[in-house]
Design an enzyme around this catalytic site. Structure first.
Site, PDB file in Angstrom:
ATOM      1  N   PHE A 140      63.044  72.336  24.044  1.00 34.56           N
ATOM      2  CA  PHE A 140      61.956  72.572  23.071  1.00 34.56           C
ATOM      3  C   PHE A 140      60.594  71.909  23.328  1.00 34.56           C
ATOM      4  O   PHE A 140      59.485  72.385  23.530  1.00 34.56           O
ATOM      5  CB  PHE A 140      62.238  72.549  21.667  1.00 34.56           C
ATOM      6  CG  PHE A 140      61.224  72.270  20.555  1.00 34.56           C
ATOM      7  CD1 PHE A 140      60.523  73.371  20.321  1.00 34.56           C
ATOM      8  CD2 PHE A 140      61.225  71.198  19.726  1.00 34.56           C
ATOM      9  CE1 PHE A 140      59.422  73.433  19.476  1.00 34.56           C
ATOM     10  CE2 PHE A 140      60.359  71.259  18.556  1.00 34.56           C
ATOM     11  CZ  PHE A 140      59.361  72.196  18.608  1.00 34.56           C
TER      12      PHE A 140
ATOM     13  N   GLY B 234      68.711  73.045  26.772  1.00 33.79           N
ATOM     14  CA  GLY B 234      67.555  73.578  27.098  1.00 33.79           C
ATOM     15  C   GLY B 234      67.949  74.821  27.631  1.00 33.79           C
ATOM     16  O   GLY B 234      69.198  75.317  27.857  1.00 33.79           O
TER      17      GLY B 234
ATOM     18  N   LEU C 213      62.108  62.846  28.338  1.00 34.63           N
ATOM     19  CA  LEU C 213      62.558  63.530  27.081  1.00 34.63           C
ATOM     20  C   LEU C 213      63.929  63.893  27.101  1.00 34.63           C
ATOM     21  O   LEU C 213      64.621  64.332  26.040  1.00 34.63           O
ATOM     22  CB  LEU C 213      61.634  64.830  26.850  1.00 34.63           C
ATOM     23  CG  LEU C 213      60.167  64.454  25.861  1.00 34.63           C
ATOM     24  CD1 LEU C 213      59.511  63.763  27.054  1.00 34.63           C
ATOM     25  CD2 LEU C 213      59.690  65.721  25.490  1.00 34.63           C
TER      26      LEU C 213
ATOM     27  N   TYR D 232      73.652  58.958  18.521  1.00 33.91           N
ATOM     28  CA  TYR D 232      72.448  59.436  18.727  1.00 33.91           C
ATOM     29  C   TYR D 232      71.425  58.121  18.580  1.00 33.91           C
ATOM     30  O   TYR D 232      70.555  57.728  19.318  1.00 33.91           O
ATOM     31  CB  TYR D 232      72.059  60.530  17.858  1.00 33.91           C
ATOM     32  CG  TYR D 232      70.511  61.254  18.401  1.00 33.91           C
ATOM     33  CD1 TYR D 232      69.970  61.541  19.306  1.00 33.91           C
ATOM     34  CD2 TYR D 232      69.566  61.038  17.129  1.00 33.91           C
ATOM     35  CE1 TYR D 232      68.609  62.093  19.596  1.00 33.91           C
ATOM     36  CE2 TYR D 232      68.211  61.474  17.286  1.00 33.91           C
ATOM     37  CZ  TYR D 232      67.706  62.042  18.455  1.00 33.91           C
ATOM     38  OH  TYR D 232      66.601  62.339  18.692  1.00 33.91           O
TER      39      TYR D 232
ATOM     40  N   ASP E 112      65.821  69.056  34.477  1.00 35.77           N
ATOM     41  CA  ASP E 112      66.619  69.806  33.228  1.00 35.77           C
ATOM     42  C   ASP E 112      67.946  70.178  33.789  1.00 35.77           C
ATOM     43  O   ASP E 112      67.764  71.206  34.554  1.00 35.77           O
ATOM     44  CB  ASP E 112      65.834  70.536  32.492  1.00 35.77           C
ATOM     45  CG  ASP E 112      66.397  70.646  31.060  1.00 35.77           C
ATOM     46  OD1 ASP E 112      67.559  70.783  31.047  1.00 35.77           O
ATOM     47  OD2 ASP E 112      65.577  70.313  29.991  1.00 35.77           O
TER      48      ASP E 112
ATOM     49  N   ARG F 193      60.328  53.066  41.378  1.00 32.66           N
ATOM     50  CA  ARG F 193      59.867  53.222  42.575  1.00 32.66           C
ATOM     51  C   ARG F 193      58.568  53.831  42.836  1.00 32.66           C
ATOM     52  O   ARG F 193      57.928  53.621  43.927  1.00 32.66           O
ATOM     53  CB  ARG F 193      61.141  54.122  43.154  1.00 32.66           C
ATOM     54  CG  ARG F 193      62.450  53.462  43.585  1.00 32.66           C
ATOM     55  CD  ARG F 193      63.419  54.492  44.364  1.00 32.66           C
ATOM     56  NE  ARG F 193      63.769  55.556  43.392  1.00 32.66           N
ATOM     57  CZ  ARG F 193      64.882  55.263  42.607  1.00 32.66           C
ATOM     58  NH1 ARG F 193      65.383  54.229  42.331  1.00 32.66           N
ATOM     59  NH2 ARG F 193      65.169  56.518  41.600  1.00 32.66           N
TER      60      ARG F 193
END
Ligand code: NAD
Length: 315
Positions: A12, A37, A73, A145, A32, A106
């Site tokens: 999102f 997602g 994220l 979480y 991802d 890096r």
């Protein structure tokens, strides 16, 4: 042309961030694995300055081109996901953050981690300032979480202090807008879905618990401002306008002109009673504050998503 890596870029918030970075002329690498997602969030992006890599960041990963910014994220974010994926959530926060910090190190890139207001737990201080250390239950179901994010913040500061990585931490408060999943269990998508179907709106507890809701465009503007600021300590980015869940339900009914009635359900374990950011710091160091009111944001969400997408099909 700066290059930004966005982990969780098909989610999102991540997909809105990719859109905005591309609009500002960045090249964007989206990492991802589509755990929570979806490709539908990025399929509208048709430019050769965007690439999606389907990688699981729990495993070490390497990027073969220069990177200027890393926006980290990736993480299950809604209760429905992290309660279903408790170990994955802890691994993304720990191994995933470690590997992503390694990429930033890096490439000598500026690193920004998406932390959360949940690091404050069920707060004794209201509104929450960055200096407040939190009141979190580490062994409750939500602990996976909250503690993953607290660990990720500690790891980020350790990379900064010991390894000299240029890091930043954004504490995101509830954000809403187009591309929220109708069944992800969070208040706004749930209420919108129920209201648009004229079904009963389910408020937890007596609805007196408060939340503050930030429209996605405001949130993304804050994230980018922080990434570009060079500031290292955590910064709250959210909307300080506070509403009770009951007020939210009533506003959703009004905006959607729904015939829904409000019903009450049992409060989930460790559901915080209050949630409101103090954004003095973001105002001072970023000159940032939200611009979109709840009513306008809800209207924009409905217009941009379309009622069909907000109602969804999956149960
Ligand atoms: P989301 O679930 O839509 O996005 C998370 C993305 O991370 C998904 O696309 C998912 O597939 C990806 N991901 C998960 N595990 C991965 C892995 N191992 N490897 C690669 N990709 C992986 O959630 P969101 O609402 O967009 O949240 C994004 C970030 O912002 C999260 O870190 C979340 O904790 C934080 N945040 C969000 C909110 C909010 O209101 N949306 C509030 C506070 C914090």
């Amino acid at each position: 042309m700066p290059t930004s890596l966005v982990t969780g870029g098909a989610g999102f918030l991540g997909s809105h961030l990719c859109d905005e970075l591309l609009r500002r002329g960045h090249r964007v690498i989206c990492v991802d694995n589509l755990e929570t997602g979806t490709l539908a969030n990025i399929e509208h992006i048709r430019t050769d300055t965007f690439v999606h890599l389907n990688l699981d960041i729990i495993e070490p990963y390497f990027i073969d081109e220069p990177i200027d910014f890393v926006y980290h994220l990736a993480s299950p974010a809604s209760p429905i996901d992290y309660l279903r994926l408790p170990l994955h959530t802890l691994k993304v926060g720990s191994y995933g953050t470690h590997h992503t910090l390694g990429v930033a190190k890096r490439h000598r890139a500026r690193f920004l981690i998406a932390s959360t207001s949940e690091v404050y737990g069920d707060p004794e201080e209201h509104p929450q300032r960055e200096s407040y250390w939190g009141h979190v239950n580490p062994i409750g179901p939500r602990g996976v979480y909250d503690e993953a994010k607290r660990y990720a913040e500690a790891l980020t500061m350790a990379y900064h202090r010991q390894q000299g990585v240029d890091t930043g931490i954004v504490r995101i408060f509830n954000t809403y807008g187009p591309r929220m999943r109708p069944h992800d269990g969070r208040a706004i998508p749930t209420f919108l879905r129920q209201a648009l179907q004229n079904r009963p709106i389910t408020v937890f507890g007596d609805g007196s618990q408060t939340r503050s809701f930030c429209y996605v465009a405001d949130e993304i503007r804050g994230l980018i401002a922080l990434a570009e600021s060079g500031y290292h300590n955590p910064v709250n980015v959210g909307n300080p306008d506070e509403f009770t869940l009951l007020e939210l339900a009533e506003t959703v009914i009004e905006v959607t002109r729904s015939k829904s009635e409000i019903v009450y359900e049992a409060l989930p374990t460790d559901d915080p009673q209050v949630r409101q950011p103090d954004i003095t710091l973001a105002r001072e160091i970023l000159g940032w504050e939200p611009r979109v009111t709840l009513r306008d944001g809800l209207t924009r969400t409905i217009e941009e998503s379309g009622a069909e997408a907000l109602v969804g099909t999956a149960a």
